[in-house]
Design a protein around this motif. Structure first.
Motif, short mmCIF file in Angstrom:
data_model
loop_
_atom_site.label_atom_id
_atom_site.label_comp_id
_atom_site.label_asym_id
_atom_site.label_seq_id
_atom_site.Cartn_x
_atom_site.Cartn_y
_atom_site.Cartn_z
N ALA A 218 19.80 0.33 -0.07
CA ALA A 218 21.05 0.84 0.50
C ALA A 218 20.98 0.81 2.03
CB ALA A 218 21.32 2.25 0.00
N HIS A 219 19.84 1.18 2.56
CA HIS A 219 19.67 1.21 4.00
C HIS A 219 19.83 -0.19 4.58
CE1 HIS A 219 18.21 2.64 7.87
NE2 HIS A 219 17.45 1.55 7.92
N ALA A 220 19.18 -1.15 3.95
CA ALA A 220 19.27 -2.53 4.43
C ALA A 220 20.72 -3.01 4.40
CB ALA A 220 18.38 -3.43 3.58
N ARG A 221 21.44 -2.66 3.36
CA ARG A 221 22.84 -3.10 3.25
C ARG A 221 23.70 -2.46 4.33
NH1 ARG A 221 23.55 -5.95 -1.58
NH2 ARG A 221 21.77 -5.59 -2.95
N ARG A 222 23.41 -1.15 4.61
CA ARG A 222 24.19 -0.46 5.66
C ARG A 222 24.01 -1.15 7.01
NH1 ARG A 222 23.07 4.36 3.12
NH2 ARG A 222 21.19 4.67 4.35
N THR A 223 22.84 -1.69 7.22
CA THR A 223 22.61 -2.35 8.50
C THR A 223 23.12 -3.78 8.48
OG1 THR A 223 20.43 -3.01 7.76
CG2 THR A 223 20.54 -0.99 9.05
N GLY A 224 23.75 -4.15 7.43
CA GLY A 224 24.41 -5.46 7.39
C GLY A 224 23.60 -6.54 6.71
N ALA A 225 22.40 -6.20 6.24
CA ALA A 225 21.60 -7.24 5.58
C ALA A 225 22.26 -7.63 4.27
CB ALA A 225 20.20 -6.72 5.34
N GLU B 2 0.85 -1.21 0.00
CA GLU B 2 0.00 0.00 0.00
C GLU B 2 0.87 1.25 0.00
OE1 GLU B 2 -3.94 -1.96 2.12
OE2 GLU B 2 -2.77 -0.47 3.24
N SER B 3 1.94 1.19 0.80
CA SER B 3 2.84 2.36 0.83
C SER B 3 3.43 2.59 -0.55
CB SER B 3 4.00 2.13 1.81
OG SER B 3 3.50 1.80 3.05
N LEU B 4 3.84 1.49 -1.16
CA LEU B 4 4.46 1.62 -2.48
C LEU B 4 3.45 2.16 -3.51
CD1 LEU B 4 7.12 1.09 -4.05
CD2 LEU B 4 6.18 -1.13 -4.68
N ASP B 5 2.24 1.62 -3.44
CA ASP B 5 1.19 2.10 -4.36
C ASP B 5 0.98 3.60 -4.19
OD1 ASP B 5 0.79 -0.29 -5.54
OD2 ASP B 5 -0.95 -0.85 -4.31
N TYR B 6 1.02 4.04 -2.94
CA TYR B 6 0.82 5.47 -2.67
C TYR B 6 1.93 6.29 -3.34
CZ TYR B 6 0.83 9.92 -0.27
OH TYR B 6 0.85 11.26 -0.01
N VAL B 7 3.15 5.81 -3.16
CA VAL B 7 4.28 6.54 -3.78
C VAL B 7 4.15 6.53 -5.30
CG1 VAL B 7 6.80 6.65 -4.02
CG2 VAL B 7 5.79 5.97 -1.86
N LEU B 8 3.78 5.38 -5.84
CA LEU B 8 3.62 5.29 -7.30
C LEU B 8 2.59 6.28 -7.80
CD1 LEU B 8 3.78 1.43 -7.90
CD2 LEU B 8 5.20 3.14 -9.04
N GLN B 9 1.51 6.39 -7.07
CA GLN B 9 0.44 7.30 -7.51
C GLN B 9 0.82 8.76 -7.31
OE1 GLN B 9 -2.98 5.83 -5.40
NE2 GLN B 9 -2.93 3.97 -6.66
N VAL C 78 6.78 6.61 -11.06
CA VAL C 78 7.67 5.45 -11.09
C VAL C 78 9.08 5.82 -10.65
CG1 VAL C 78 8.68 3.69 -12.60
CG2 VAL C 78 6.32 4.42 -12.95
N ALA C 79 9.53 6.99 -11.10
CA ALA C 79 10.92 7.38 -10.81
C ALA C 79 11.11 7.52 -9.29
CB ALA C 79 11.25 8.69 -11.51
N ARG C 80 10.14 8.13 -8.66
CA ARG C 80 10.24 8.32 -7.20
C ARG C 80 10.21 6.96 -6.50
NH1 ARG C 80 12.43 9.76 -3.02
NH2 ARG C 80 11.17 9.88 -1.14
N ALA C 81 9.34 6.08 -6.96
CA ALA C 81 9.24 4.75 -6.35
C ALA C 81 10.57 4.02 -6.49
CB ALA C 81 8.11 3.96 -6.99
N ALA C 82 11.15 4.11 -7.69
CA ALA C 82 12.42 3.42 -7.93
C ALA C 82 13.50 3.99 -7.01
CB ALA C 82 12.82 3.57 -9.39
N GLN C 83 13.47 5.29 -6.86
CA GLN C 83 14.47 5.95 -6.00
C GLN C 83 14.33 5.44 -4.55
OE1 GLN C 83 13.81 10.10 -5.44
NE2 GLN C 83 15.99 10.57 -5.18
N LEU C 84 13.09 5.40 -4.07
CA LEU C 84 12.86 4.93 -2.71
C LEU C 84 13.32 3.49 -2.53
CD1 LEU C 84 9.39 6.18 -1.39
CD2 LEU C 84 11.60 6.26 -0.22
N LEU C 85 13.02 2.67 -3.54
CA LEU C 85 13.43 1.26 -3.44
C LEU C 85 14.95 1.15 -3.36
CD1 LEU C 85 10.92 -0.41 -5.93
CD2 LEU C 85 11.02 -0.73 -3.45
#
Ligand SMILES: Cc1ncc(C[n+]2csc(CCOP(=O)(O)OP(=O)(O)O)c2C)c(N)n1
Ligand SMILES: [Mg+2]
Length: 894
Positions: A45-52, A22-29, A33-40
């Motif tokens: 990057a955030h997940a990787r920084r935390t070691g994932a 739902e959050s993603l759909d909201y961003v898409l709307q 698409v560009a903003r959604a891709a940027q967020l993804l």
């Protein structure tokens, strides 16, 4: 931290997923698409920084790349197109079935085209452009085994006769037939590119697309949006050539190139990736290589299921099924599919509850659905900045039903019984009665029927028929005497190599006002080896993007200059790629109406031996130009050893019917041959090409002897280059030498005369291959014309009245001179380089292989002794004097 067990809980999983979606759909709307891709990306990057450690994947889900929402409207008349396609299907099938009925075992393929018909028909009706006065034709590489379908369409178009179809695979039949596969050699007005040796079509198409850009960047053809389409099989992608050059296409941003890979999941024996998914594997490879990937997996019938798949359950299920299992669904009925595909989860079963088993069986795949294929192609032709690959899922043997659809035997299926023919007819609504069926006749509606009119209108709108090979390049007859005459005089006591001579000729040709711009030097990272670096600066290295960096040697005279209109194709270390460029340049007279003249110079060992099949394709393609085997000769290339020293290429090249091979020794020979080659290929329009070996040993270049017979002899393959010293001695000999071994033979001439009183004539054998062909042509003529005045082979004529034993030495296998033995007045003694090479000096190598002046001398004396003209003791003494080790190992086995 949250309890990991919770993630396993389906309810928690569903809630969590919904929130994120739902959050993603909201961003898409709201943000697009560009903003959604940027967020993804930021999330990643955030997940990787935390070691994932998020596993890398180059894949997208096992779904169509183009969502229904972005699918263009289909512009054609689907009903008529289906009808045309059905007729093409029928005639293709009928062609193979009839051919095998008439002539058991003649072969042919039904199932490849059966799976690819929609892929081709959408192309023919909507995309492939023909040549007009204002439009350059698209260039299409048809998958070799789909040839029956391409013939069938040409038959509907009225370009191929019923008679020809009847003689499919019977090319020697009265009135002509059709070749099994695309062969321009055999059907020069129809086929343009040979593709059936798997992997060659794809690599040739990449270099063709790049060569089109080269011609534009150099102003040799106007810029256009002409496309290059290459159709290939999924099994074909296992050939290294298929995928080996794909990064060139992305690096060069070849958005004029489209690969269509027919993913029927099968090859000849069985599944391409039974335990995996070929589409996903190829997607990852092509995306990783920087291509635009368009997956056309599911047909429109699946849209409704996808719309119901809000939780992504179906997508997940489809992504986990391996190809071997998908193939099983293709041969089983709908009930099996329901039970095994959808039965894995009650929610999936629910999703298809409204569909009957028959409905399930009829769910069409993307590659069989014109709407989806059209969407894919449209996306491909409009895509900018990258080449596109369409991965289209199909079923092999589509429509063959019990006769082979999806079965492992389908590739080889060539015979259908009446029931099977009836089923095929019914499935595709071909108007033939049951009685007619048994004969499996070809079927072509009247010209004024709606489907025939539609078919013609579509081709007219797109600019004409395809494939068609049309030669429009005018003959050129440049006067090249001013370029070459300096090479006739010899170099006195200045020593040069034939490679240096060639490079000088090339440089002069490049400057020639008539043909200079047509010359295409091609080199696979060996320019410095051949001393060609001066050309870097003089004509530039082709680079579409110019030079985006400051070359380290900028301040030198010969700097590495890359430039947009550069003339040299510096291909890097790929003989296969370079050969593909050679073919593109060598066939430009037909493809583009431009007489480009390729000179491809490479390490001779890595030519015929390594990429012989591409050279074969060049011959089939009627490519023109010059192959230069550099650093040639088993003993002339010192030091490099077993893998590099070539004593084979002139033997291999014999097998290539339209390749003329020469092993010239002197500058003037090279000059005469190249000049004659340009005349024959570009002046007379002959479909031949040349293989010339050039060496890196420097020696004095002799001056061309006088007389018209010399030029003629050079071209024919043999002429007397140094008559025997005058004198009274009775002992005579005839010595033949080629390439860099000719100077050894000339030395032997002196030794023989000064030390042993033998007066020997020396002949330069520039081409044993040409002599062999001429000799056999004469013999054949004589066989077929008994009672008429026999023709005398050229070799026989030359040695008429000659005296003494005949000895030949070359830097190649002994079998090469042996080729002319039968036309000589006395048996030939051959010296050659059979065996593995060595890293050694030239002198040591020539001793090892027994091809130096000493061995020529001893071989001559031994022959004279055999004939009883001298005593064996003379030979024994010579062996001693010349320091020859008689106990040395035979180089053939050493
Ligand atoms: C270099 C080469 N090796 C082998 C073959 C023999 N061969 C012909 S078709 C075929 C299978 C083709 O499978 P695929 O590429 O998937 O094409 P499909 O017919 O399935 O579309 C093979 C092995 C060939 N033509 N060329
Ligand atoms: Mg296949």
């Amino acid at each position: 931290m949250r309890n990991p067990a919770l993630a396993q809980d389906p309810e928690v999983d569903a809630i969590e997923r919904r929130e994120w979606l739902e959050s993603l759909d909201y961003v898409l709307q709201s943000g697009g698409v560009a903003r959604a891709a940027q967020l993804l990306r930021q999330l990643d990057a955030h997940a990787r920084r935390t070691g994932a450690r998020i596993p890398f994947t180059a894949n997208t889900p096992y779904a169509n790349t183009i969502p229904v929402s972005q699918q263009p409207a289909f512009p054609g008349n689907q009903k008529l197109e289906r009808r045309i396609k059905s007729l093409a299907r029928w005639n293709a099938l009928s062609m193979v079935v009839r051919a095998n009925k008439l002539s058991d075992g003649i072969g042919g393929h039904i199932s490849t085209y059966a799976s690819a018909a929609t892929l081709y028909e959408v192309g023919f009706n909507h995309f492939f452009r023909g040549r007009t006065d204002t439009q350059q034709a698209d260039i299409v590489y048809f998958q070799g085994h789909a040839a029956p379908g391409i013939y069938a369409r040409a038959f509907l178009e009225g370009r191929i006769s019923r008679h020809q179809l009847e003689n499919f695979r019977r090319e020697l039949a009265d009135g002509g037939g059709l070749s099994s596969y695309p062969h321009p050699w055999l059907m020069p007005e129809f086929w343009q590119f040979p593709t059936v040796s798997m992997g060659l079509g794809p690599i040739m198409s990449i270099y063709q697309a790049r060569f089109n850009r080269y011609l534009e960047d150099r102003g040799l053809k106007p810029a256009s949006d002409q496309k290059v389409w290459a159709f290939l099989g999924d099994g074909e992608t296992d050939e290294p050539e298929t995928l080996g050059a794909i990064t060139l296409a992305s690096r060069e941003k070849l958005d004029n190139l489209i690969f269509v890979i027919n993913c029927n999941l099968q090859r000849l024996d069985g599944p391409v990736r039974g335990n995996g998914q070929i589409i996903q594997e190829l997607e990852a490879i092509f995306r990783g290589a920087g291509w635009n990937v368009v997956k056309v997996i599911w047909g429109s019938d699946w849209d409704q299921l996808e719309a119901r798949d809000t939780d992504g359950l179906l997508a997940q299920r489809l992504g986990e099924i391996v190809d071997g299992q998908y193939q099983k669904y293709a041969v089983e009925d709908g009930a099996y599919m329901r039970q095994h595909l959808f039965g894995s989860d009650p929610r999936l079963l629910d999703m298809v509850r409204h569909l009957s088993d028959d409905d399930l069986k009829r769910l069409r795949l993307g590659g069989h659905d014109p709407i989806k294929v059209y969407a894919g192609y449209k996306a491909a032709v409009e895509h900018k900045g990258q080449p596109t690959v369409i991965l289209a899922r199909t079923i092999k043997g589509y429509g063959l039903g019990e006769a082979g659809e999806g079965k492992n035997i389908t590739h080889q299926q060539k015979k259908l019984n009446e029931d099977e023919l009836r089923a095929f007819r019914n499935r595709f609504d071909v108007d033939l009665s049951d009685e007619e069926l048994a004969r499996s006749p070809f079927f072509r509606p009247q010209d004024d029927t709606p489907e025939m009119r539609y078919l013609q209108e579509r081709r007219q709108a797109l600019g004409g028929y395809l494939p068609a090979r049309i030669v429009t390049a005018p003959a050129i007859k440049p006067n090249l005497e001013p370029v070459f005459e300096e090479f006739y005089g010899g170099t006195g006591d200045r020593k040069v190599s034939t490679t240096m001579v060639f490079v000088k000729m090339l440089a002069k040709l490049l400057r020639d006002k008539d043909i200079g711009k047509l010359v295409v030097p091609i080199v696979p990272d060996e320019a410095r080896t051949f001393g060609m670096e001066s050309l870097f600066r003089a004509v530039g290295i082709y680079a579409h993007s110019g030079q985006l960096y400051e070359p380290v040697d900028m301040d030198t005279l010969l700097y590495y200059k890359e430039v947009k209109d550069g003339q040299i194709l510096e291909e890097g270390i790929t003989e296969a790629g370079s050969m593909s460029s050679f073919i593109a340049a060598g066939t430009a007279y037909a493809t583009h109406g431009v007489n480009t003249i390729p000179f491809f110079i490479y390490y001779s060992m890595f030519g015929f031996q390594r990429i012989g099949d591409l050279i074969w394709a060049a011959g089939d393609s009627r490519a023109r130009g010059f192959l230069l085997g550099g650093t040639a000769g088993r003993t002339t290339l010192a030091g490099e050893g077993l893998q590099h020293q070539d004593g084979n290429s002139h033997v291999y090249s014999l097998a290539y019917p339209n390749c003329l091979s020469y092993d010239p020794a002197f500058a003037y020979e090279l000059a005469v041959i190249i000049q004659d080659g340009i005349r024959r290929m570009y002046g007379e329009g002959e479909s031949v090409f040349y293989y010339l070996t050039v060496m890196n040993e420097a020696y004095e270049m002799a001056a061309m002897p006088d007389g018209p017979a010399v030029r003629e002899g050079i071209v024919k393959g043999l002429y007397k280059c140094a008559a025997a010293p005058s004198g009274k001695g009775k002992l005579r000999a005839q010595l033949l030498g080629s390439g860099a071994i000719l100077p050894e033979v000339l030395k032997a001439q002196t030794i023989l005369s000064e030390k042993y009183g033998v007066r020997a004539d020396v002949w330069s054998a520039t081409s044993y291959g040409e002599l062999y062909r001429e000799g056999h042509a004469a013999e054949r003529w004589n066989m077929l014309h008994p009672g008429e005045k026999p023709r005398v082979p050229y070799v026989t004529q030359l040695f008429e009245g000659s005296e003494g034993p005949i000895i030949a030495a070359s830097d190649y296998l002994k079998v090469l001179p042996d080729l002319i033995d039968r036309w000589l007045p006395r048996p030939l003694v051959s010296l050659g380089t059979d065996g593995f090479g060595r890293s050694e000096s030239r002198a040591a190598l020539r001793d090892h292989f027994e091809v130096d002046a000493r061995f020529v001398t001893v071989a001559t004396l031994a022959a004279l002794a055999r004939e009883g003209q001298i005593d064996a003791k003379v030979v024994q003494k010579a062996i001693k004097d010349l320091d020859i080790n008689v106990e040395k190992r035979n180089p053939f086995v050493a």
